[in-house]
Design a protein around this motif. Structure first.
Motif, short mmCIF file in Angstrom:
data_model
loop_
_atom_site.label_atom_id
_atom_site.label_comp_id
_atom_site.label_asym_id
_atom_site.label_seq_id
_atom_site.Cartn_x
_atom_site.Cartn_y
_atom_site.Cartn_z
N MET A 83 4.72 1.76 -8.35
CA MET A 83 4.33 2.48 -7.13
C MET A 83 4.13 3.97 -7.41
O MET A 83 3.19 4.59 -6.89
CB MET A 83 5.40 2.28 -6.05
CG MET A 83 5.46 0.88 -5.48
SD MET A 83 3.90 0.41 -4.72
CE MET A 83 4.29 -1.24 -4.12
N ALA B 25 0.57 5.79 -6.76
CA ALA B 25 0.50 6.95 -5.87
C ALA B 25 0.11 8.20 -6.64
O ALA B 25 -0.69 9.02 -6.16
CB ALA B 25 1.83 7.15 -5.15
N GLU C 68 0.48 -3.91 -0.26
CA GLU C 68 1.26 -2.74 -0.64
C GLU C 68 0.48 -1.84 -1.59
O GLU C 68 0.45 -0.62 -1.43
CB GLU C 68 2.57 -3.18 -1.30
CG GLU C 68 3.61 -3.74 -0.37
CD GLU C 68 4.84 -4.19 -1.11
OE1 GLU C 68 5.95 -3.72 -0.78
OE2 GLU C 68 4.72 -5.01 -2.04
N VAL D 298 -0.71 1.98 -0.72
CA VAL D 298 -0.19 3.09 -1.54
C VAL D 298 -1.34 3.89 -2.15
O VAL D 298 -1.33 5.13 -2.15
CB VAL D 298 0.74 2.55 -2.65
CG1 VAL D 298 1.02 3.63 -3.69
CG2 VAL D 298 2.06 2.08 -2.04
N LEU E 243 6.03 8.25 -0.96
CA LEU E 243 5.18 7.07 -0.96
C LEU E 243 5.64 6.05 -2.00
O LEU E 243 5.56 4.84 -1.79
CB LEU E 243 3.74 7.51 -1.24
CG LEU E 243 2.61 6.49 -1.09
CD1 LEU E 243 2.63 5.84 0.27
CD2 LEU E 243 1.26 7.18 -1.33
N ALA E 244 6.15 6.54 -3.12
CA ALA E 244 6.55 5.64 -4.20
C ALA E 244 7.94 5.06 -4.01
O ALA E 244 8.17 3.87 -4.28
CB ALA E 244 6.48 6.39 -5.53
#
Length: 490
Positions: free
Chosen positions: A385, A389, A425, A429, A476-477
């Protein structure tokens, strides 16, 4: 940022509004634009990138996959360098896919390849209709002065101190940017606040207010599907994969991040730029129009937003609802064909090109081939993630947010089969990460507009862009996936 332009000239603090010249019939004069070295490099690199897969045997790719790789490499070069207008690259992608990897291809193709209609349909994808409705409402808001009137009304409770006024400016800008284009919102807010900037003493306070508007516009755009093109590109890619996220569903996913990043942005700007003893006088005399067409627009806009917000109750897709304002405003003649022609069609075509690229990458197996180059199963989800991002944030600082999303989302979607994260997801992201890039004057049109006032230096824009972008990327991550999973949103 105007496609093909990498420099923004600084102008005086008072912007000049130019009226469009009357339309004339007959041939139009063609103004030649000078091609930069970067654009020439992009054109040459695109040709080379397109040719290589045809002359080099790519292990693991069949002929159709190799042709799609050629299209993809050419698109990367053209979008990254803006060698030709972004929308021109988008339609070139669609045509190339039809001629090379569809049932209408000029070269032999096996059975089961996508039909030409599949790629042409991206020009009328339901997400395009959703954006069309958003553009129609934004154009009407500017036409009837709704944006300025809302700004005047909403700002009144925030006049107790300079920092509160800064908060009000950012909240209003972010709210408008959720339903209008970031560029239009920024232009509107600067039109309202240029007199305020002019009366402020030279120094940090001017810089803080001038920075607040583009930052809030960029951050606010992530809140709704119609707020910014990367959102539409993600929704289009998900819809092509059979995954539907409603208008209110996207808001539930993105608005919490938007509010936290907006709060961080305000805290930074208030601390760094706004003195406590600053005195500001504002003209808040803007009023709502009361004529027939304006009244019709208020009603139609209210109905549209209400239908978008209540999609789970009535079951009408937000894409379908997006066509409501187009039809009602045209039928009642509150808005005309001229208004329709003035919509930002190049952005719609750009989104369509991104959708078509995603379809081609997925249908030809190119996504699986690219994803297979790295052992993604060994990468922890949190690190994945952060990587997604971070790549979105970094790339969108140097190329258009839309172009970055067009390139990254189709590839990222293919990771769903190799990692624990779902395609939804990953797409979300990447889309939100692409909206966080705002470090440079060329990063976004709102940044370019703010820089053109002459109040902001590039180092200060970079510093603020890093504070906002890095904090947003970390949230965000590491934080948002926990929220989405706990709330059952993704």
């Amino acid at each position: 940022m105007t496609p093909g332009s990498k420099q923004v000239r600084r102008r005086s603090a008072t912007p000049t509004v130019r009226k469009s010249a009357p339309r004339k019939s007959g041939p139009k004069a063609v103004v030649a634009q000078q091609t930069t070295k970067l654009q020439r490099f992009g054109q040459i690199a695109a040709v080379i990138g397109f040719i290589v897969p045809f002359v080099v045997d790519i292990p693991g790719l069949d002929p159709v996959g190799s042709r799609m790789l050629a299209i993809f490499l050419a698109a990367i070069m053209l979008w990254v360098t803006e060698a030709i207008p972004l929308s021109a690259t988008a339609v070139l992608v669609i045509m190339a896919e039809v001629l090379l990897v569809s049932d209408q291809a000029l070269l032999p193709v096996p059975e089961g390849v996508p039909t030409s209609a599949t790629f042409f349909a991206s020009l009328a994808n339901p997400v395009i209709i959703l954006f069309l409705g958003g553009f129609m409402l934004a154009d009407g808001a500017a036409k009837f002065g709704v944006d300025k009137a809302i700004a005047a009304v909403m700002l009144k409770p925030f006049l107790s101190s300079p920092k509160m006024m800064l908060m009000g400016v950012m909240l209003i800008t972010a709210t408008l940017s959720m339903f209008m284009s970031n560029t239009a919102t920024t232009a509107t807010m600067f039109a309202v606040f240029m007199p305020v900037l002019a009366q402020l003493p030279e120094g940090k306070s001017r810089v803080g207010l001038a920075l607040a508007i583009p930052v809030a516009a960029n951050v606010g755009g992530i809140g709704t599907p119609v707020g910014t093109p990367p959102n539409a590109i993600a929704l289009g890619a998900l819809q092509s994969a059979g995954i539907h996220i409603s208008f209110i569903g996207w808001m539930a996913i993105a608005v919490p991040l938007m509010l936290v990043v907006l709060a961080i942005s305000w805290a930074w700007l208030a601390f760094a730029y706004m003195p406590k003893d600053l005195k500001i006088e504002l003209d808040l005399s803007a009023k709502f129009e009361t004529g027939r067409n304006a009244t019709i627009f208020y009603v139609v806009a209210g109905i549209t937003v209400l239908l978008w917000m209540t999609e789970p109750l009535h079951g009408i897709s937000s894409n379908t609802v997006g066509f409501v304002p187009v039809v009602l405003l045209m039928v009642t003649q509150a808005m005309s064909g001229d208004d329709l022609r003035n919509l930002d069609w190049p952005v719609l075509w750009l989104v369509a090109g991104g959708i078509a690229l995603g379809i081609g990458v997925g249908k030809t197996g190119l996504d699986a081939w690219i994803i297979g180059l790295i052992n993604w199963e060994a990468v922890p989800v949190a690190l994945l993630m952060l990587t997604l991002a971070g790549v979105g944030f970094l790339m969108s600082n140097v190329i258009s947010h839309s172009a970055a999303a067009n390139l990254l989302i189709p590839l990222g979607m293919g990771l769903g089969a190799s990692v624990a994260a779902t395609p939804a997801e990953i797409a979300v992201v990447l889309a939100l990460g692409c909206s966080l890039g705002m470090c440079l004057p060329i990063s976004t049109p709102p940044n370019a507009i703010a820089y053109s006032t002459g109040e902001i230096s590039t180092p200060r824009m970079i510093k603020t862009g890093l504070v906002v972008g890095v904090s947003g990327t970390l949230l965000l991550a590491f934080v948002m996936p926990l929220y989405w999973g706990g709330a059952g949103l993704l």
